[in-house]
Every structure is written in C-alpha cells, then in structure tokens.
Scaffold this motif. Structure first.
Motif, PDB file in Angstrom:
ATOM      1  N   ASN B  92       0.798  -1.231   0.000  1.00 58.02           N
ATOM      2  CA  ASN B  92       0.000   0.000   0.000  1.00 58.02           C
ATOM      3  C   ASN B  92       0.828   1.277   0.000  1.00 58.02           C
ATOM      4  N   LEU B  93       1.828   1.313  -0.873  1.00 57.86           N
ATOM      5  CA  LEU B  93       2.632   2.530  -0.989  1.00 57.86           C
ATOM      6  C   LEU B  93       1.946   3.515  -1.934  1.00 57.86           C
ATOM      7  N   LEU B  94       2.306   4.786  -1.790  1.00 58.23           N
ATOM      8  CA  LEU B  94       1.832   5.801  -2.741  1.00 58.23           C
ATOM      9  C   LEU B  94       2.589   5.576  -4.046  1.00 58.23           C
ATOM     10  N   LYS B  95       1.864   5.224  -5.093  1.00 59.38           N
ATOM     11  CA  LYS B  95       2.549   4.811  -6.319  1.00 59.38           C
ATOM     12  C   LYS B  95       3.117   5.986  -7.104  1.00 59.38           C
ATOM     13  N   ASN B  96       2.541   7.161  -6.902  1.00 60.06           N
ATOM     14  CA  ASN B  96       3.052   8.339  -7.606  1.00 60.06           C
ATOM     15  C   ASN B  96       4.043   9.136  -6.767  1.00 60.06           C
ATOM     16  N   SER B  97       4.553   8.510  -5.712  1.00 56.97           N
ATOM     17  CA  SER B  97       5.558   9.179  -4.883  1.00 56.97           C
ATOM     18  C   SER B  97       6.809   8.321  -4.803  1.00 56.97           C
ATOM     19  N   LYS B 101       9.528  10.220  -0.611  1.00 56.32           N
ATOM     20  CA  LYS B 101       8.250  10.884  -0.335  1.00 56.32           C
ATOM     21  C   LYS B 101       7.294   9.974   0.437  1.00 56.32           C
ATOM     22  N   PHE B 105       5.811  10.870   4.117  1.00 52.79           N
ATOM     23  CA  PHE B 105       4.372  11.121   4.237  1.00 52.79           C
ATOM     24  C   PHE B 105       3.851  11.226   5.678  1.00 52.79           C
ATOM     25  N   PRO B 106       4.123  10.233   6.530  1.00 50.90           N
ATOM     26  CA  PRO B 106       3.599  10.348   7.903  1.00 50.90           C
ATOM     27  C   PRO B 106       4.164  11.553   8.658  1.00 50.90           C
ATOM     28  N   TYR B 137      10.642   5.141  -7.819  1.00 45.86           N
ATOM     29  CA  TYR B 137       9.200   4.989  -7.575  1.00 45.86           C
ATOM     30  C   TYR B 137       8.912   3.524  -7.247  1.00 45.86           C
ATOM     31  N   ALA B 139       7.037   1.340  -8.396  1.00 45.96           N
ATOM     32  CA  ALA B 139       6.915   0.423  -9.527  1.00 45.96           C
ATOM     33  C   ALA B 139       8.257  -0.197  -9.915  1.00 45.96           C
ATOM     34  N   ARG B 153       8.260   3.656   6.473  1.00 43.24           N
ATOM     35  CA  ARG B 153       7.145   4.598   6.605  1.00 43.24           C
ATOM     36  C   ARG B 153       6.408   4.379   7.928  1.00 43.24           C
TER      37      ARG B 153
END
Lengths: 216, 260
Positions: B92-97, B101, B105-106, B137, B139, B153
């Motif tokens: 569940n990572l931010l895929k566009n970060s 980043k 985030f937290p 990234y 991906a 994270r």
C-alpha cells in the motif's frame, strides 16, 4: 485567404477564451462535488449515503438537460453575473455550469480508481480526511484527473461552438453568420478545420502530460 | 502494552450477520512478537484491524498502555495511530511518490518541518537498507524492497507497536526471511512490540515469542510459542505443524534425490 484568417483568428481567440475560462470554472465547481461524491458514498470516509444520493441525482438531472436548452435556461443567470446574455463572456456561465457535473463524475471515477489499501495505509498512519483527500487521493489520481480534464475540455470545445450558434461568440458564431447565413462554404470549412485541430492538440497534450506524470 | 477484553466484530454479508471475532480477550506485553495464526476466514485479519480501529469493534475494550482506544475522539485516535503503525500484505505505498516521499508522508501529515523530515527520512531509509533507492518509484522496486519502504514509513513516527497484516505473504521465501530478520532486528533495537497475523507457520516459528491460534473467530490456543508448538491441542495447529513437517520432509527427500 487573408480574409479567412482575418475572420477566423479573432473567433478562434474568442473560442480559446471561452474554453479556458469555462474549463477553469467547471473544475472549481465540479471537483469539490466529485470529491464529496467519493467521500459520502456508503463506507466512504464520511459515510453519508443520503447526501450522496441527492447530489448524484442533481448531477444526473443537470447532465440530462440538452446543452442548447441549458443555455436558454441560464440566460438570466448570465445577465446577473456578467451583465449580458450575449457574447463570449456570457457563454462562459452556461458552459461552466453545463460542464461542472461532468467534471464531478470524471473526478469521482478517477478517485475511485485508487486502491482502497493506500487510503487505509494513510488512515493507519494517522492522516485526517483532509490530508487523505489532498495528499493521497488527488495526488495518486493525478494522471486520471488530467485525462478527465482533457475530456472535459474537448466537450467544452464542442459546447462552445453550440453556444456560438445562439449568440455566444467564437468559432460557432462565425460558422453560423458566414458559413450558414452567407453561404461561405470556405469559412465553414475553415471553422471545422480549426475545431478539429484544437480538439486534436488538446487531446494529444492531455495524453502526453498524463503519461509523463504516471509513475504507477 | 495491549489489553484486549471481550472483543467482538461482525459484518453484514448479503443481509446476514457474520461474526468474525467472537469475544476475544488477551494481552500483549511490551517487546513481545505476538503471532496470531489461523486459516483464511478465521477472523485474524478482523482482529488485527481492530487494534488500530481500521475496523470498529461492535463490543469490547482495546487498551493501549491503559487507554481504551475505542473511546477516543477522532483527533486522539489519529494521535494513537501514530503510536500503533501497520504494514500490509500488498504494501500500500503511494505509487506516484518516490521512496523518499513515501517515508516522508507520515511526517508531513504530522506537521514536522522540512529539514527535520529530510534527516529523519534518510535515517529511516538507511535503517531498512534502501539508501540507494530513495529517488525510485515503487513500480521499480521488488516486493521485498516495497515492504522495506512500508516498514520505514511505519516507523517514521516512532511507534511503540507494529501491526503486520500478512506482511510476508506476498513475498518469496528468501525475501520473507529477510523481512522477518528486519522486524526481529527492529524489535530488539527499538524495543518495538509486534503483533502479526499470518497463515505461514514458518513466520511464527522464526520470530514470534508468543502465539495465539484462531479458529472460527475464537482463540483456541495461546501462550509462549515454544510451549504451544511443543504440545499442540487445536485441530488447526496440529494440521499446520503436520503440513510444515511434511514440507520439510519433502525438501529433504528432494535433496537426497539430487545427491544420488
């Protein structure tokens, strides 16, 4: 040829004016609506299914009114906001309002594409609903949003030509006054070519940007 | 550290009530690595997700350091979630970060200053061994690397408890071992209390100090891992132990075949 350019160029600039402003305002109106739709759905972050149904119904009704009729209905509103119901400024009002529910749906579907697990992870890290909207949903959905906005612009280009027919200015207006009323087929063809190019350029740029920013 | 009293959770599935957690009580002490094992549908995921209130329990208390988290207001709950972190099966990572980043985030949502965030993030990325990947990234990362990012994270806000929701189930055996070693290291280095759920015996065997076995929404066995494993009573655990032995025997026989 010179004459055609002289006629088409100002109309083209008027169309650009209408399209850009209407896109901007339709986003300002429609995006919050789309975000609200996502948040208030059943089991959403703000679980309010009734509000969701009401908003959804309003959006559907607005979207089912044919655009030509919507412009006529909104004449009085244009007069209130911009002081007139004729010209490019006046056309921006119905164009924005007509496109806003479309934007709402586009934003809704782009945000719904995002994996629920990512939102869950953000919640588990202590994010507030606001933070989830701005730092997770909108950011993760950006490529989809760009494509959706592109689609909106293409629609508004079409609508703006229709607005021209009943006094909205721009390319549509030119096509009617010269192409139709004065039998100037060359002008008519020129307006079509300009619109086709405008749509093509818009779509291609949108696709390019969306691809460029998509890291998924 | 964690006290759970008479926890109940049910769901409505097609109009009928399904009880996923049926009045569970147990404690987890500081520094333990507590494993909950069970077959799919035994209710272990529901149980774990109640511990940071991703699922709201129907009934019961969840005390974290003496505070019942089911009675907190939204702001207090957000703060307690910074102390009870979670990692997931699918990362569940931010895929566009970028990795950086994602780990930031937290800290960003907690309102830290940029220079504080920068140094903390680099420290965390280093801790999970991804220094050279900070601008990648998700991906472009392997499953194990993604889970490392998720762990970094999860650790950003210095949590006291780490919840692991099938955290190694999407990983190959070697990567699983590496991630488990990392969790064990964090447990020892930072005194992190870990609650994990899994259906892989190997995971519990490798790192857990304590274990609970779940069947149909209830805990059927609980205690120090070695004791429970030495003297299995429940059907689930007996089956799990047997199949694990089975797979080990198969591996041995395969090795023998090769030797011949």
């Amino acid at each position: 040829m010179n004459e055609i350019i002289k006629l088409v160029l100002p109309s083209f600039l008027d169309t650009l004016y209408m399209v850009f402003l209407s896109t901007l305002f339709s986003i300002l109106l429609g995006a919050p609506l789309g975000i609200t739709l996502v948040l208030t759905e059943k089991d959403g972050l703000i679980n309010m299914p009734k509000l969701n149904t009401i908003l959804g119904t309003i959006i559907n009704i607005t979207r089912s009114i044919p655009f030509v009729i919507l412009i006529i209905l909104l004449f009085p509103l244009s007069r209130v906001i911009v002081g007139t119901s004729i010209g490019k400024e006046a056309a921006v009002v119905p164009l924005s309002i007509a496109a806003a529910p479309f934007v709402a749906r586009v934003v809704e579907s782009a945000l719904k594409e995002i994996d629920k697990g990512i939102v869950e992870a953000a919640i588990s890290l202590g994010a507030s609903t606001n933070q989830i909207v701005f730092k997770v949903l909108l950011k993760e959905a950006l490529p989809g949003l760009v494509l959706g906005i592109t689609l909106t612009m293409v629609n508004i280009i079409g609508y703006s030509a229709m607005a021209g027919v009943i006094g909205g200015g721009g390319i549509g207006d030119l096509a009617v006054r010269y192409g139709y009323q004065r039998f100037r087929t060359d002008i008519l063809i020129a307006t079509v070519v300009v619109l086709v190019l405008l749509v093509e350029i818009t779509q291609r740029s949108g696709n390019y940007i969306a691809k460029k920013i998509d890291r998924r | 550290m964690i006290q759970i009293n008479n926890l109940r959770k049910s769901y409505l599935v097609n109009g009928t009530k399904v009880e996923a957690v049926k009045g569970i009580s147990f404690n987890v002490e500081k520094g333990q690595i507590f494993g909950v094992i069970g077959k799919s549908g035994a209710g272990k995921s529901s149980l774990l997700r109640c511990l940071n209130l991703l699922e709201i329990p129907d009934e019961g208390e969840i005390l974290i350091e003496g505070r019942d988290i089911t009675k907190l207001n939204p702001k207090e709950l957000r703060n307690i979630r910074k102390e009870v972190s979670m990692i997931f099966q699918h990362f569940n990572l931010l895929k566009n970060s970028t990795v950086f980043k994602n780990v930031a985030f937290p800290l960003e949502i907690a309102g830290y200053k940029k220079d504080e965030i920068d140094s903390r993030v680099l420290e965390l990325i280093d801790l999970v061994g991804l220094k050279d990947k900070k601008d990648e990234y998700p991906a472009n990362l392997s499953g194990g690397q993604k889970q490392r990012v998720a762990i970094a994270r999860a650790l950003a806000n210095n949590p006291k408890i780490l919840l692991c929701d099938e955290a190694t189930s999407a990983l190959d055996p070697l990567t699983t071992k590496q991630i488990l070693d990392l969790i064990l290291e964090l447990n020892r280095k930072l005194g992190l209390t870990v609650v994990l759920i899994t259906h892989e015996m190997d995971v519990v065997d490798r790192i857990c100090t304590h274990v609970a076995v779940m069947e149909k929404g209830e805990i059927v066995e609980i205690g120090i891992k070695d004791d429970v494993f030495k003297n299995p009573k429940s059907k689930t655990l007996k089956q799990f132990l047997q199949s694990e032995r089975g797979s080990k025997v198969i591996v041995l026989e395969k090795k023998k075949d090769k030797a011949i």
